[in-house]
Design a protein around this motif. Sequence first.
Motif, mmCIF file in Angstrom:
data_model
loop_
_atom_site.group_PDB
_atom_site.id
_atom_site.type_symbol
_atom_site.label_atom_id
_atom_site.label_comp_id
_atom_site.label_asym_id
_atom_site.label_seq_id
_atom_site.Cartn_x
_atom_site.Cartn_y
_atom_site.Cartn_z
ATOM 1 N N MET A 1 18.865 -10.873 -6.730
ATOM 2 C CA MET A 1 18.070 -9.968 -5.911
ATOM 3 C C MET A 1 18.877 -9.503 -4.707
ATOM 4 N N LYS A 2 18.639 -8.277 -4.293
ATOM 5 C CA LYS A 2 19.360 -7.687 -3.170
ATOM 6 C C LYS A 2 18.421 -7.488 -1.984
ATOM 7 N N LEU A 3 18.968 -7.716 -0.793
ATOM 8 C CA LEU A 3 18.176 -7.567 0.427
ATOM 9 C C LEU A 3 18.504 -6.227 1.081
ATOM 10 N N TYR A 4 17.464 -5.447 1.336
ATOM 11 C CA TYR A 4 17.624 -4.146 1.965
ATOM 12 C C TYR A 4 16.831 -4.088 3.268
ATOM 13 N N LYS A 5 17.251 -3.190 4.131
ATOM 14 C CA LYS A 5 16.501 -2.924 5.367
ATOM 15 C C LYS A 5 16.320 -1.425 5.517
ATOM 16 N N THR A 6 15.111 -1.024 5.885
ATOM 17 C CA THR A 6 14.842 0.364 6.219
ATOM 18 C C THR A 6 14.038 0.384 7.511
ATOM 19 N N THR A 7 14.020 1.512 8.178
ATOM 20 C CA THR A 7 13.290 1.649 9.436
ATOM 21 C C THR A 7 12.140 2.625 9.244
ATOM 22 N N LEU A 8 10.937 2.183 9.605
ATOM 23 C CA LEU A 8 9.761 3.042 9.557
ATOM 24 C C LEU A 8 9.608 3.748 10.893
ATOM 25 N N MET A 9 9.476 5.080 10.849
ATOM 26 C CA MET A 9 9.236 5.860 12.060
ATOM 27 C C MET A 9 7.784 6.323 12.050
ATOM 28 N N PRO A 10 6.901 5.672 12.789
ATOM 29 C CA PRO A 10 5.481 6.049 12.783
ATOM 30 C C PRO A 10 5.277 7.467 13.292
ATOM 31 N N VAL A 11 4.386 8.190 12.632
ATOM 32 C CA VAL A 11 4.025 9.545 13.077
ATOM 33 C C VAL A 11 2.540 9.608 13.431
ATOM 34 N N SER A 12 1.879 8.442 13.446
ATOM 35 C CA SER A 12 0.485 8.343 13.886
ATOM 36 C C SER A 12 0.287 6.929 14.406
ATOM 37 N N SER A 13 -0.867 6.663 14.978
ATOM 38 C CA SER A 13 -1.191 5.299 15.367
ATOM 39 C C SER A 13 -1.598 4.505 14.124
ATOM 40 N N PHE A 14 -1.616 3.182 14.259
ATOM 41 C CA PHE A 14 -1.957 2.276 13.159
ATOM 42 C C PHE A 14 -3.198 1.481 13.532
ATOM 43 N N ALA A 15 -4.041 1.210 12.543
ATOM 44 C CA ALA A 15 -5.221 0.371 12.753
ATOM 45 C C ALA A 15 -5.051 -1.001 12.103
ATOM 46 N N THR A 16 -3.906 -1.231 11.443
ATOM 47 C CA THR A 16 -3.598 -2.510 10.800
ATOM 48 C C THR A 16 -2.164 -2.882 11.132
ATOM 49 N N GLN A 17 -1.940 -4.137 11.491
ATOM 50 C CA GLN A 17 -0.599 -4.590 11.814
ATOM 51 C C GLN A 17 0.295 -4.559 10.570
ATOM 52 N N LEU A 18 1.582 -4.334 10.784
ATOM 53 C CA LEU A 18 2.547 -4.288 9.685
ATOM 54 C C LEU A 18 2.932 -5.706 9.276
ATOM 55 N N LYS A 19 2.161 -6.270 8.348
ATOM 56 C CA LYS A 19 2.427 -7.608 7.834
ATOM 57 C C LYS A 19 2.924 -7.496 6.397
ATOM 58 N N GLY A 20 3.858 -8.362 6.026
ATOM 59 C CA GLY A 20 4.497 -8.261 4.724
ATOM 60 C C GLY A 20 3.563 -8.388 3.543
ATOM 61 N N ASP A 21 2.578 -9.303 3.628
ATOM 62 C CA ASP A 21 1.680 -9.484 2.490
ATOM 63 C C ASP A 21 0.767 -8.279 2.305
ATOM 64 N N THR A 22 0.347 -7.651 3.410
ATOM 65 C CA THR A 22 -0.452 -6.423 3.312
ATOM 66 C C THR A 22 0.379 -5.285 2.737
ATOM 67 N N PHE A 23 1.623 -5.163 3.208
ATOM 68 C CA PHE A 23 2.497 -4.089 2.731
ATOM 69 C C PHE A 23 2.770 -4.253 1.234
ATOM 70 N N PHE A 24 2.939 -5.492 0.785
ATOM 71 C CA PHE A 24 3.150 -5.728 -0.644
ATOM 72 C C PHE A 24 1.958 -5.235 -1.452
ATOM 73 N N GLY A 25 0.745 -5.549 -0.983
ATOM 74 C CA GLY A 25 -0.450 -5.104 -1.687
ATOM 75 C C GLY A 25 -0.525 -3.595 -1.786
ATOM 76 N N MET A 26 -0.168 -2.913 -0.699
ATOM 77 C CA MET A 26 -0.190 -1.452 -0.720
ATOM 78 C C MET A 26 0.890 -0.894 -1.633
ATOM 79 N N LEU A 27 2.031 -1.591 -1.697
ATOM 80 C CA LEU A 27 3.090 -1.155 -2.618
ATOM 81 C C LEU A 27 2.631 -1.264 -4.069
ATOM 82 N N CYS A 28 1.865 -2.306 -4.379
ATOM 83 C CA CYS A 28 1.343 -2.441 -5.741
ATOM 84 C C CYS A 28 0.439 -1.259 -6.093
#
Length: 302
Positions: free
Chosen positions: A1-28
């Motif tokens: 497996m390879k490890l990558y990094k990217t940077t998110l540039m928000p263009v609006s406010s967020f109502a949910t914190q950026l947590k890895g398990d939540t982001f994984f669910g949204m990716l699914c």
Amino acid sequence: MKLYKTTLMPVSSFATQLKGDTFFGMLCWAIRYKFGEEKLKKLIKDYDKNPFLIVSDGFLSGFLPKPTMPSQMLGENKDFKKENRKKLWISYENLINSKFSQAKTADEVGEILKEKGFETYKEKAEIITKNIINYTSFTADDPYSELEFVLPPQDIYILLDDNKFGLAELKEAICLIGQIGYGKNASIGKGRFEISDFAEILQWSSSKAFMTLSPCVLQGIGDTKECFYEPFTRFGKHGGYLASSGKFEKSPLLLANTGAVVVFKENRDIKFIGKMITGHSEQKDTIHQGYSIVLPIKLIGD
């Protein structure tokens, strides 16, 4: 497996914190919408043994969280406990070289990002008061409040098995999330972002101690000497079309929060720890990312 990094540039406010398990669910969900349900089922078929993808939390660009360890193990001056607690962020180089006392406060990091020219350079949490309109009486019901976040650029780390899921496909899925919105209130414009190019993280080494980059399960990870962590309770909800179903809530999960430190008895060469979580929803095929990417660190004195 390879490890990558990217940077998110928000263009609006967020109502949910950026947590890895939540982001994984949204990716699914993004994979399902972009590439089809059969593709998703194939990817998660052996997720309990060979995860195709693990996602970190979002971190202030250029920094990582300070490890969750006692102050004396971080080399901090014990006479400045209050000041030490405010030092939350550390650079990648200082982290892996055990220079924990070089951690910075949110204000200090904000000034660094400001000097780099970021328009939004400090995370802000705001309580927004809203009303629900009663269309029967044409009046506003009792007001309620929600917490929203104005975020500076956020680094996301992704551990990817590109034999199963290609980097180009991953970019498409993340861009889709950025367009439709991440987390709560996406339907009214929250959670929008753009992403930078992906950079592969090549530096790696074996170690006895590792720090986690997202909430995870620590049980059953092997022959450990000690662990340091803060508990995190995940009150999960289903997304996608299941969000409008009558049974959209999941059972609470107790996890070790981001920044946990695991110390093994012997050196190891690993990139992640944890396990897949199931059985927390009436939707039988539901899974949760109980894995976390880990970074090798050195303990002071070793």
